[in-house]
Motif scaffolding. Structure first.
Motif: not given
Length: 660
Positions: A290-299, A397-399, A421-436
């Protein structure tokens, strides 16, 4: 001779004494077994011949928001035959009828079953397989067959039940629906809500009839299992199907390693669709993690939305502020920040820099205004909850990682690198929550997957929308940000996605992954936004990892089309919501026509009226009220009538009207 006899007698005494001692020891042991250790051995014997088997409860069902079945438990039965249980007379009397019934149900001939059943009895087979993977209906049917209807002891029927988990819509959203393994491990909703969905197991006494072979002692269970509760998810099967296939098509085209897509309802935070697909060795794609939930990466560039909100809401600059892209390269602490376009964009405004995703513009704006007080910038990130997990209903959930100015790892390059968007790591759902949050008038809500737990029609627990931040920015800031996000699609990096038929707003992202080791470098392409742009109903994020760079890797090319395909399909297939304005408005033409008709109707006719020029339907209504039958040719207004005006009306006479 006397000495020899004496030795013989001594030996006999010794043997006799030894036997006596052994007998005493045996008696002591038997007494010990019977009275002291008796309970233990009786229990052991019973355990080895009779055992209490656990019967797992039927798990509750998982439903979509529209009532479609996503996961359900189905009992599966195996039928065996203890050929020694029936009496010989019963066996001989019923074998032909039983074989007939089995042949009709299972397909082989009557002779085949007669032969096999007789063979099983001759071989003392107490565990002969009749059929497996039977449904409950088939089980009830076979249970009523001759001989079998006598039960396990007189009829020899052995019934084994197993619960099988089925997913009626196939593998779509499989990782989100999830599973639970026997080792108390698992994934998705089924594991996260196991307390509710699993129910309570029952048990059944079974007797050992051979090695590893057991049969029930009674027809009924000692304790009946209690079914689990049902889960009502937020998933919409229609939207889920669109999202799944849109992502799959793009992953296949770009031969990507994996990707995810999430569609969220703007106002509520309900996840309407989520698909996570990874590539197998054979090149096919399936739900792996479940990449959307678990994968935290540089956006990457999708994080620039936060920069713009902070700069405008803290009143550092306005969207019209001009920045020099300096040939597309700027430097901080001997580290270079580059634009994707060689040579840069010249001197452009902050808004235009965002639309074109200019790293040099955004980084300059953030560094110039927050370098003296980076805490102000980071505190806003923390206020949105992006520095910690969202606290989703799913486990695993990814950290996220958000550098803090007090950290030892905070360097001179940390702030400028965070800006793009570097030196910071977020999950796709966190990014989506901001845009939402931007789409939802500044109210940032938590994404959720389950809205209700039910037992039949009774609600056990309900989950409502949960607000993370009630106001991420002022109304003025949000209006400017929304305008810029819409322009990204109209004339910025997402211009290829623009359609005049429906509006979208969002941001592209193209992040380098493993950039410290150029031999392992690949790209994560993304697009995140919402639609329709003017009245957002859904927000959506698409992330595709490791696309084939020969085919393309920019977010607008790789992830953007998935977003557009979803938005277009949902937008165009949804029922129209057009409103009729001023329903009481009067039209002169209609009013005039009605007045003429009303005047004619009110007249007391004894003769056929002149109908020329009347609307056909009005003329028909008038004549039928006068008792005249009407034939109509054509459409429109009356051009001619077969009975001339002025002739006397005769009841049930027929008149033909020609319309044009």
């Amino acid at each position: 001779m006397a000495v020899t006899d004496k030795n013989i007698n001594l030996r006999m005494y010794i043997v006799a004494f030894t036997i006596f001692v052994m007998a005493v020891l045996v008696m002591v042991k038997l007494n010990n077994i019977l009275w002291i250790e008796g309970d233990f051995y009786r229990k052991l014997a019973k355990e080895r011949t009779v055992r209490n088997f656990t019967i797992p409860a039927n798990k509750g069902n998982v439903y979509s928001s529209d009532g479609s079945l996503l996961a359900t438990s189905i009992p599966e039965y195996t039928i065996r035959f203890d050929a020694l249980s029936p009496k010989k007379s019963d066996f001989n009397e019923n074998i032909k009828a039983l074989s007939d019934s089995l042949a009709v149900m299972l397909g082989n001939s009557t002779g085949y079953y007669q032969k096999e059943l007789q063979k099983a009895r001759s071989n003392n087979n107490r565990y002969f397989l009749i059929a497996k993977k039977l449904s409950y209906t088939d089980y009830m049917r076979i249970k009523s067959f001759p001989l079998f209807r006598k039960g396990p002891y007189k009829g020899g029927i052995i019934v084994e039940q197993k619960i099988v988990r089925e997913h009626p819509i196939g593998l779509i959203a499989q990782r989100t629906i999830g599973y639970e393994r026997s080792d108390n491990d698992g994934k998705g909703l089924e594991f996260a809500f196991k307390e509710y969905i699993n129910g309570r197991s029952g048990h059944r006494m079974m007797q050992k009839i051979a090695k590893s072979q057991w049969k029930p002692i009674n027809d009924n269970n000692e304790l009946e299992p209690q079914d689990g509760y049902d889960i009502i998810s937020t998933i919409d099967v229609y939207v889920q199907d669109i999202a799944h296939h849109a992502l799959l098509k793009q992953l296949e085209y770009y031969e990507a390693d994996h990707g995810c897509v999430v569609v969220m309802e703007t106002k509520t935070g309900e996840i309407k669709a989520i698909s996570n697909l990874g590539r197998a060795d054979d090149g096919s794609y399936y739900e792996t993690q479940n990449y959307a939930v678990a994968e935290s990466h540089e956006p990457g560039s999708t994080f620039k939305l936060f920069d713009l909100i902070a700069l405008l809401d803290d009143k550092k600059v306005d969207t019209s502020q001009i920045y020099d892209t300096k040939g597309g390269v700027i430097e901080y602490h001997k580290k270079k920040v580059r634009d994707s376009r060689r040579g840069g964009y010249g001197k452009i405004s902050l808004a235009r820099g965002f639309e074109l995703s200019s790293n040099t513009v955004i980084v300059q704006a953030v560094y110039d205004n927050y370098n003296d007080n980076p805490k102000e910038f980071v505190d806003r990130i923390n206020s949105y909850g992006l520095n910690k997990p969202l606290g989703l209903q799913l486990i695993g959930e990814g950290k996220p990682y958000v550098p803090q100015p007090v950290d030892k790892k905070w360097y001179g390059t940390t702030l400028p690198w965070m800006a793009f968007g570097y030196n910071i790591s977020l999950t796709p759902l966190q990014i989506l929550s901001l845009y939402n949050g931007v789409a939802n008038d500044g109210v940032m809500v938590k994404p959720f997957f389950v809205k209700e737990i039910k037992e039949w029609n009774k609600t056990i627990k309900k989950y409502d929308t949960e607000i993370i931040n009630p106001e991420i920015a002022s109304k003025e800031t949000l209006a400017k940000v929304r305008a810029v996000l819409e322009n990204v699609v109209k004339r910025g990096t997402g211009s290829k996605l623009y359609s005049k038929d429906f509006s979208m707003a969002g941001k592209t992202g193209t992040a380098q992954v493993n950039y410290k080791d150029k031999s392992k470098l690949f790209y994560a392409s993304s697009f995140v936004g919402y639609f329709p742009a003017n009245e957002p109903k859904y927000s959506c994020i698409v992330v595709v990892h490791k696309p084939n760079v020969e085919a393309g890797y920019y977010g607008a090319d790789v992830a953007g089309p998935v977003f557009k395909r979803i938005a277009q399909k949902i937008y165009t297939d949804s029922p129209p919501t057009n409103h009729i304005k001023d329903i009481d408005q009067k039209l002169n033409v209609v009013e005039k026509s009605y007045d003429a008709y009303y005047k004619k109707v009110q007249a007391n006719y004894t003769n056929v009226p002149n109908l020329k020029g009347m609307v056909g339907m009005d003329a028909v209504a008038l004549l039928e009220n006068l008792g005249i039958k009407v034939n109509v040719k054509g459409v429109g207004k009356v051009k001619a009538q077969s009975i001339k005006a002025g002739e006397k009306i005769i009841k049930n006479q027929i008149i033909t009207l020609e319309l044009s």
